[in-house]
Motif scaffolding. Structure first.
Motif, mmCIF file in Angstrom:
data_model
loop_
_atom_site.group_PDB
_atom_site.id
_atom_site.type_symbol
_atom_site.label_atom_id
_atom_site.label_comp_id
_atom_site.label_asym_id
_atom_site.label_seq_id
_atom_site.Cartn_x
_atom_site.Cartn_y
_atom_site.Cartn_z
ATOM 1 N N TYR A 120 5.411 12.138 22.477
ATOM 2 C CA TYR A 120 6.409 11.411 21.695
ATOM 3 C C TYR A 120 7.736 12.173 21.660
ATOM 4 N N PHE A 121 7.669 13.491 21.518
ATOM 5 C CA PHE A 121 8.894 14.289 21.398
ATOM 6 C C PHE A 121 9.547 14.599 22.741
ATOM 7 N N LEU A 122 8.821 14.458 23.836
ATOM 8 C CA LEU A 122 9.343 14.849 25.147
ATOM 9 C C LEU A 122 10.636 14.110 25.531
ATOM 10 N N PRO A 123 10.738 12.789 25.331
ATOM 11 C CA PRO A 123 12.011 12.132 25.656
ATOM 12 C C PRO A 123 13.192 12.693 24.863
ATOM 13 N N GLN A 124 12.963 13.129 23.627
ATOM 14 C CA GLN A 124 14.045 13.714 22.841
ATOM 15 C C GLN A 124 14.486 15.042 23.435
ATOM 16 N N ILE A 125 13.525 15.837 23.918
ATOM 17 C CA ILE A 125 13.857 17.102 24.561
ATOM 18 C C ILE A 125 14.629 16.864 25.845
ATOM 19 N N GLU A 126 14.231 15.847 26.596
ATOM 20 C CA GLU A 126 14.835 15.570 27.896
ATOM 21 C C GLU A 126 16.212 14.909 27.808
ATOM 22 N N THR A 127 16.603 14.421 26.631
ATOM 23 C CA THR A 127 17.880 13.691 26.518
ATOM 24 C C THR A 127 18.743 14.213 25.370
ATOM 25 N N LYS A 128 18.567 15.470 24.979
ATOM 26 C CA LYS A 128 19.306 16.013 23.831
ATOM 27 C C LYS A 128 20.813 15.880 24.012
ATOM 28 N N ILE A 129 21.338 16.242 25.155
ATOM 29 C CA ILE A 129 22.782 16.190 25.404
ATOM 30 C C ILE A 129 23.268 14.745 25.433
ATOM 31 N N MET A 130 22.555 13.888 26.139
ATOM 32 C CA MET A 130 22.945 12.482 26.213
ATOM 33 C C MET A 130 22.863 11.798 24.848
ATOM 34 N N ASN A 131 21.760 12.028 24.150
ATOM 35 C CA ASN A 131 21.517 11.348 22.880
ATOM 36 C C ASN A 131 22.566 11.735 21.842
ATOM 37 N N GLU A 132 22.821 13.039 21.693
ATOM 38 C CA GLU A 132 23.818 13.479 20.725
ATOM 39 C C GLU A 132 25.222 13.107 21.174
ATOM 40 N N GLY A 133 25.462 13.172 22.478
ATOM 41 C CA GLY A 133 26.771 12.761 22.988
ATOM 42 C C GLY A 133 27.042 11.284 22.770
ATOM 43 N N TRP A 134 26.012 10.457 22.983
ATOM 44 C CA TRP A 134 26.124 9.009 22.781
ATOM 45 C C TRP A 134 26.395 8.683 21.321
ATOM 46 N N ALA A 135 25.648 9.312 20.411
ATOM 47 C CA ALA A 135 25.842 9.069 18.976
ATOM 48 C C ALA A 135 27.221 9.544 18.527
ATOM 49 N N SER A 136 27.683 10.692 19.054
ATOM 50 C CA SER A 136 29.002 11.207 18.696
ATOM 51 C C SER A 136 30.114 10.310 19.252
ATOM 52 N N ASN B 24 27.220 23.351 23.219
ATOM 53 C CA ASN B 24 27.064 22.407 22.118
ATOM 54 C C ASN B 24 26.756 21.041 22.728
ATOM 55 N N PRO B 25 25.525 20.515 22.574
ATOM 56 C CA PRO B 25 25.176 19.239 23.225
ATOM 57 C C PRO B 25 26.038 18.080 22.744
ATOM 58 N N TYR B 26 26.482 18.107 21.480
ATOM 59 C CA TYR B 26 27.353 17.060 20.963
ATOM 60 C C TYR B 26 28.668 17.047 21.747
ATOM 61 N N TYR B 27 29.208 18.218 21.980
ATOM 62 C CA TYR B 27 30.504 18.343 22.664
ATOM 63 C C TYR B 27 30.393 17.930 24.120
ATOM 64 N N LEU B 28 29.426 18.497 24.836
ATOM 65 C CA LEU B 28 29.290 18.197 26.259
ATOM 66 C C LEU B 28 29.006 16.717 26.483
ATOM 67 N N GLY B 29 28.066 16.147 25.724
ATOM 68 C CA GLY B 29 27.737 14.736 25.893
ATOM 69 C C GLY B 29 28.901 13.831 25.530
ATOM 70 N N PHE B 30 29.585 14.151 24.436
ATOM 71 C CA PHE B 30 30.746 13.357 23.997
ATOM 72 C C PHE B 30 31.836 13.338 25.070
ATOM 73 N N GLU C 80 25.071 1.518 31.317
ATOM 74 C CA GLU C 80 24.114 1.703 32.417
ATOM 75 C C GLU C 80 23.583 3.130 32.437
ATOM 76 N N VAL C 81 24.477 4.110 32.269
ATOM 77 C CA VAL C 81 24.072 5.519 32.261
ATOM 78 C C VAL C 81 23.154 5.790 31.084
ATOM 79 N N ARG C 82 23.512 5.272 29.906
ATOM 80 C CA ARG C 82 22.683 5.435 28.715
ATOM 81 C C ARG C 82 21.257 4.935 28.945
ATOM 82 N N ALA C 83 21.111 3.870 29.718
ATOM 83 C CA ALA C 83 19.799 3.269 29.932
ATOM 84 C C ALA C 83 18.952 4.026 30.956
ATOM 85 N N LEU C 84 19.585 4.644 31.957
ATOM 86 C CA LEU C 84 18.831 5.126 33.113
ATOM 87 C C LEU C 84 18.628 6.627 33.197
#
Length: 442
Positions: free
Chosen positions: A232-248, A284-290, A307-311
């Protein structure tokens, strides 16, 4: 949306300061943010917010946000550490915490100012959209079953703890060993399980031990619980930069479109800059992803960022979309230990930026964790033969030896690990009495 009916208060040293908003204010702002997010094209699960105090937030943080999780000393250790750091003003607490579930559950700190609540709610809707639409979460998790799964797992663990024939010590020993190898699993999220039961799960250490180890049924169940929760937690580990960047990216975009008062807007700029401030000596994953999502919108348009967010996952996101120009703008550089000093190896110039990008790719997500696979079982003495997939980084000897002892506790026979130490192929063995031995191979 659960919000206190009365004004909340903010702890500030020994003073108590009444905050300037009511529960109705938060409900109104939540509706505004949800409508703005939906209008912008975000697609999310139904959203629920719960307002919690700092003690609750520390507790949820220790248990990775889960309202119900099985008992283990490591969670208490995490709680005590976070509580101490917060009390002595060494570190703060998250503005929010979001659970990948359907409906999506998020916790907000009741001590936050009105603007901070507005910003974090907008941030949460970005996470919610990411959870629902990124393929790693769609293929690797069941959002509608999340809360139920963790509760059922906790209930089962507590039953074993309360069973006189097992007890807390018996459960704790299995959990300790399971936690030490929980990330030694298949790293291809969403890959279909083989239909042929004879096919060995050699890249999934817990699954291999469950299948071939000499374990009681309850021990297998505990191992499978840890394995399922890790998945369950693995996708969060694999997308930390994208996920925080997307939310930011979306909290910034949403709040810039809202009719904020000058005082709220000024605090918004300050808070946003705090979130994406570059860190010294780390990413900083928030900074890099943003910055990367902003750059994608500028170069390709809005359809591309969805598209990037999805794939993508962090590794492919960085490898495909981190440009030389962005590396220069963010002043990225790479350093390494040389003797007793740290020296800069690469800078973001024309010749060095691709090496920096490769280093980011090789150290983000699950790539931060060594990869151990099963090679064989010795027919002579039932030794479990493991192999470290070496990619230039050696194992920490203290952690390696402790982990081998945990594997021995599960396997109950000798364990052998083939790795590289000081550039030499080395066999490390954990034998009876948990004695560790090293043999350099020629």
């Amino acid at each position: 949306m659960e919000i206190p009916e009365e004004n909340t208060a903010k702890r500030c040293g020994r003073k108590v300061i009444s905050l300037e908003y009511t529960s109705m204010d938060l409900r109104n702002w939540c509706d505004i943010i949800e409508n703005a997010s939906r209008k912008a094209g975000l697609d999310f699960y139904p959203q629920e917010f719960e307002i919690v105090d700092y003690k609750d937030m520390i507790g949820y943080e220790a248990y990775s946000g889960m309202p119900s999780r099985y008992p283990h000393w490591s969670f208490g250790k995490s709680y005590d550490k976070a509580d101490s750091l917060y009390k002595y003003n060494i570190s703060g607490l998250p503005y929010e915490m979001v659970i990948n579930s359907n409906p999506c559950l998020a916790y907000l700190m009741k001590d936050n100012s009105l603007l901070l609540q507005i910003l974090t709610m907008a941030h949460v809707y970005g996470h919610n959209d990411f959870f629902k639409n990124n393929r790693l979460f769609k293929e690797g998790t069941r959002a509608s079953y999340t809360i139920e799964m963790f509760k059922n797992n906790a209930d089962m663990i507590r039953e074993y703890v309360n069973d006189p024939s097992i007890g807390y010590n018996g459960v704790e020993k299995i959990l300790n060993s399971a936690h030490s190898i929980r990330f030694q699993a298949n790293r291809t999220i969403g890959m279909a399980k083989p239909k042929d039961d004879a096919e060995e799960p050699k890249d999934d250490l817990i699954a291999f031990i469950v299948k071939h180890g000499d374990l009681e049924e309850w021990q297998k169940n505990v191992l499978n619980i840890v394995r399922a929760e890790t998945a369950y937690f693995l996708p969060q580990i694999e997308t930390k930069i994208m996920n925080e960047g997307w939310a930011s990216y979306w909290h910034y975009k949403t709040l810039n479109q809202l009719d904020l008062s000058p005082s709220l807007h000024l605090e918004f700029i300050k808070r946003h800059n705090d979130v994406i401030t570059p860190l010294v000596g780390m990413i900083n994953p928030y900074y890099l992803g943003f910055k990367m999502f902003q750059d994608l919108e500028k170069r390709y348009g809005m359809d591309k960022i969805f598209e990037v967010r999805a794939l993508e996952r962090d590794e492919s996101f960085i490898r495909r979309y981190l440009t030389e120009e962005l590396c220069n703008e963010m002043n990225l550089f790479q350093y390494a230990e040389k003797g007793s000093n740290y020296v800069v190896e690469e800078i973001s110039d024309h010749s060095g930026w691709t090496k920096i990008r490769s280093t980011l790719c090789s150290t983000c997500g699950i790539n931060m964790i060594p990869n151990i696979v099963v090679d064989d079982i010795s027919k002579k003495d039932n030794t479990l033969v493991l192999r470290h997939i070496y990619e230039g980084r050696e194992l920490n000897s203290t952690y390696m030896e402790a982990t081998l002892k945990h594997i021995f506790d599960l396997w109950k026979y000798p364990v052998e690990l083939n790795t590289v130490i000081d550039k030499n192929k080395t066999k490390v063995c954990c034998e009876e009495s948990k004695k560790i031995s090293y043999t350099t191979l020629r």
